[in-house]
Design an enzyme around this catalytic site. Structure first.
Site, mmCIF file in Angstrom:
data_model
loop_
_atom_site.group_PDB
_atom_site.id
_atom_site.type_symbol
_atom_site.label_atom_id
_atom_site.label_comp_id
_atom_site.label_asym_id
_atom_site.label_seq_id
_atom_site.Cartn_x
_atom_site.Cartn_y
_atom_site.Cartn_z
ATOM 1 N N ARG A 164 90.085 19.048 0.348
ATOM 2 C CA ARG A 164 88.927 19.931 0.515
ATOM 3 C C ARG A 164 87.710 19.435 -0.274
ATOM 4 N NH1 ARG A 164 92.312 21.753 3.703
ATOM 5 N NH2 ARG A 164 92.529 23.978 4.180
ATOM 6 N N SER A 251 90.682 30.539 3.800
ATOM 7 C CA SER A 251 91.212 30.482 2.427
ATOM 8 C C SER A 251 90.060 30.593 1.435
ATOM 9 C CB SER A 251 91.908 29.148 2.174
ATOM 10 O OG SER A 251 92.963 28.960 3.067
ATOM 11 N N GLU A 352 87.567 27.816 -2.824
ATOM 12 C CA GLU A 352 87.227 26.836 -1.789
ATOM 13 C C GLU A 352 85.872 27.194 -1.171
ATOM 14 O OE1 GLU A 352 90.276 26.074 1.349
ATOM 15 O OE2 GLU A 352 88.548 26.014 2.666
HETATM 16 N N1 EPU Z 1 102.637 31.806 0.943
HETATM 17 C C1 EPU Z 1 102.869 32.917 0.157
HETATM 18 N N2 EPU Z 1 102.191 34.067 0.439
HETATM 19 C C2 EPU Z 1 101.302 34.161 1.468
HETATM 20 C C3 EPU Z 1 101.096 33.042 2.291
HETATM 21 C C4 EPU Z 1 101.745 31.867 1.996
HETATM 22 O O1 EPU Z 1 103.668 32.886 -0.769
HETATM 23 O O2 EPU Z 1 100.693 35.247 1.618
HETATM 24 C C5 EPU Z 1 103.300 30.536 0.593
HETATM 25 C C6 EPU Z 1 104.586 30.306 1.332
HETATM 26 O O3 EPU Z 1 105.484 29.692 0.437
HETATM 27 C C7 EPU Z 1 104.199 29.311 2.407
HETATM 28 C C8 EPU Z 1 103.118 28.504 1.712
HETATM 29 O O4 EPU Z 1 102.437 29.450 0.898
HETATM 30 O O5 EPU Z 1 105.268 28.508 2.752
HETATM 31 C C9 EPU Z 1 102.158 27.809 2.647
HETATM 32 O O6 EPU Z 1 101.507 28.779 3.465
HETATM 33 P P1 EPU Z 1 100.605 28.349 4.712
HETATM 34 O O7 EPU Z 1 101.346 27.441 5.608
HETATM 35 O O8 EPU Z 1 100.044 29.593 5.309
HETATM 36 O O9 EPU Z 1 99.467 27.431 4.086
HETATM 37 P P2 EPU Z 1 98.543 27.531 2.803
HETATM 38 O O10 EPU Z 1 98.886 26.414 1.882
HETATM 39 O O11 EPU Z 1 98.580 28.920 2.229
HETATM 40 C C10 EPU Z 1 96.742 25.907 3.757
HETATM 41 C C11 EPU Z 1 95.258 25.874 4.001
HETATM 42 C C12 EPU Z 1 94.897 26.659 5.254
HETATM 43 C C13 EPU Z 1 95.650 26.060 6.418
HETATM 44 C C14 EPU Z 1 97.151 26.104 6.123
HETATM 45 C C15 EPU Z 1 97.966 25.411 7.172
HETATM 46 C C16 EPU Z 1 94.210 25.636 1.837
HETATM 47 C C17 EPU Z 1 93.385 26.281 0.776
HETATM 48 N N3 EPU Z 1 94.535 26.412 2.870
HETATM 49 O O12 EPU Z 1 97.109 27.249 3.442
HETATM 50 O O13 EPU Z 1 93.507 26.457 5.474
HETATM 51 O O14 EPU Z 1 95.383 26.771 7.621
HETATM 52 O O15 EPU Z 1 97.418 25.412 4.871
HETATM 53 O O16 EPU Z 1 97.814 24.050 7.051
HETATM 54 O O17 EPU Z 1 94.542 24.455 1.720
HETATM 55 C C18 EPU Z 1 91.301 27.329 5.180
HETATM 56 O O18 EPU Z 1 91.072 26.318 4.515
HETATM 57 O O19 EPU Z 1 90.433 28.214 5.383
HETATM 58 C C19 EPU Z 1 92.663 27.534 5.694
HETATM 59 C C20 EPU Z 1 93.008 28.642 6.321
#
Ligand code: EPU
Length: 356
Positions: A164, A251, A352
């Site tokens: 990012r 995010s 972010e």
């Molecule tokens: N999780 C939780 N609680 C929650 C949601 C997620 O504990 O409410 C944990 C779970 O362990 C899950 C892990 O977080 O396995 C990963 O969750 P997710 O796949 O939803 O991805 P993220 O790491 O939370 C990132 C990006 C998103 C992107 C997703 C999918 C960032 C800051 N965010 O989220 O990007 O869509 O991966 O690749 O890197 C954005 O930047 O606006 C955005 C939505």
């Protein structure tokens, strides 16, 4: 091209925050842009460039000039049997570019389906989702230098992309206007279905065979970029709020990356903490950290509501605005979340979203 005054920015930010700009201008083509550099309202004021307004939180009116990027056009520059180079102007909607490429059957940005915002904003923060980042397929970024109006091309390596992050967000912040990008996409199938949720979705919907490798050849049905884009869109819709319905900017916080040594110490104290290995570093999902803290003992931030703002019920990384609130309320909530995560885990999360 007309410079407007005291312009309402409410419809131009996906948080739906009420804010006004002292000056406002829409740039529809490159000659508008060249002309703009000569205007005193532009030269003598602080400037902000806006695309889809999907990564910004206005906590105040903007006492300067907002330039809305409306540069349109998508062209295939050159192609051979394997690759195709596509140039898109910065004012195009990112998801429309994804739709265009998946319709043609080109591989590369299908995992980035439905990311809100414009093409010009994509390199700023090296957008990423479901195992793919813009830097994986980017060829170059065309910019205009704000001080001189000179045109320049940044090769991928010159953009210094990170998680990012890019030079446009860090050392060259506010120095360039991004006018266009060129992507190198593949005509040869190159699916990236390494992301757990994506692979599981494709398996459970029988689009790929369970446990098959990323190769579409191993699948009974030949995987197309469209299948991946549709799956990603479906997963996003199920977890992330639609900004047209509830104000948000995706995010709000970045994930946390730590060394193996630090992770080991944390895991001794918090054995349930999920971790994801990525190259040399390990990712801790900030969503989990947020979910495991709250405004008081026994209450989680996830789904928490405070006045007109809150934390999304399905994805703790996303702060939401239910309407009638202010950017300051969101900022205050974010600060409380950051300090509660720090108190419990000793981890300092970063935002972010660009806070104005
Ligand atoms: N999780 C939780 N609680 C929650 C949601 C997620 O504990 O409410 C944990 C779970 O362990 C899950 C892990 O977080 O396995 C990963 O969750 P997710 O796949 O939803 O991805 P993220 O790491 O939370 C990132 C990006 C998103 C992107 C997703 C999918 C960032 C800051 N965010 O989220 O990007 O869509 O991966 O690749 O890197 C954005 O930047 O606006 C955005 C939505």
């Amino acid at each position: 091209m007309k410079i407007l005054e005291n312009y309402d920015l409410t419809p131009l930010n996906t948080f739906g925050m009420r804010a006004r700009a002292r000056f406002f201008v829409e740039v529809n083509n490159e000659s508008d842009l060249k002309e703009l550099f000569l205007f005193p309202e532009f030269k003598n004021n602080s400037k902000m460039f806006l695309g889809g307004g999907s990564n910004v939180l206005f906590t105040n009116d903007f006492d300067g000039i907002i330039v809305l990027n409306k540069l349109k056009g998508v062209d295939i520059l050159r192609e051979d049997n394997k690759n195709v180079f596509i140039r898109s102007m910065g004012g195009e909607i990112w998801h429309n570019l994804v739709s265009f490429t998946v319709e043609k059957g080109y591989w590369g940005i299908e995992n980035l389906a439905l990311i809100p915002g414009t093409v010009g904003a994509a390199p700023m923060q090296n957008i990423g989702a479901y195992g793919v980042e813009l830097k994986d397929i980017l060829e170059n970024v065309e910019v205009f230098e704000i001080e001189t109006g000179a045109k320049k091309v940044f090769k991928k390596t010159e953009c210094e992309f990170g998680y990012r992050d890019s030079v446009f967000k860090s050392k060259f912040k506010g120095k360039y206007f991004i006018s266009a990008i060129t992507l190198q996409l593949s005509k040869i199938p190159k699916p990236n279905i390494s992301y757990k949720f994506l692979r599981e979705y494709l398996e459970s919907n029988k689009i790929i065979v369970k446990n098959s490798k990323a190769s579409p050849v191993a699948s009974p049905i030949r995987l197309q970029p469209r299948d991946v884009a549709d799956a990603v869109a479906e997963i996003r819709r199920s977890k992330l709020p639609d900004p047209k319905v509830i104000g948000n900017a995706g995010s709000f916080f970045k994930n946390v990356f730590l060394s193996e040594v630090k992770i080991k110490i944390l895991l001794e104290k918090f054995p349930d903490m999920p971790i994801f290995k990525e190259n040399e570093v390990v990712k801790i999902p900030s969503a989990w950290l947020i979910e495991h803290c709250g405004p008081k003992d026994g209450i989680s931030w996830k789904g928490y509501k405070e006045g007109s703002v809150g934390v999304h019920i399905k994805q703790a990384l996303v702060l939401v605005h239910y309407g009638g609130g202010t950017g300051l309320e969101v900022k205050n909530l974010a600060e409380k979340i950051i300090s509660s995560v720090y108190d419990k885990f000793g981890i300092k999360m970063e935002t972010e979203v660009n806070i104005i």
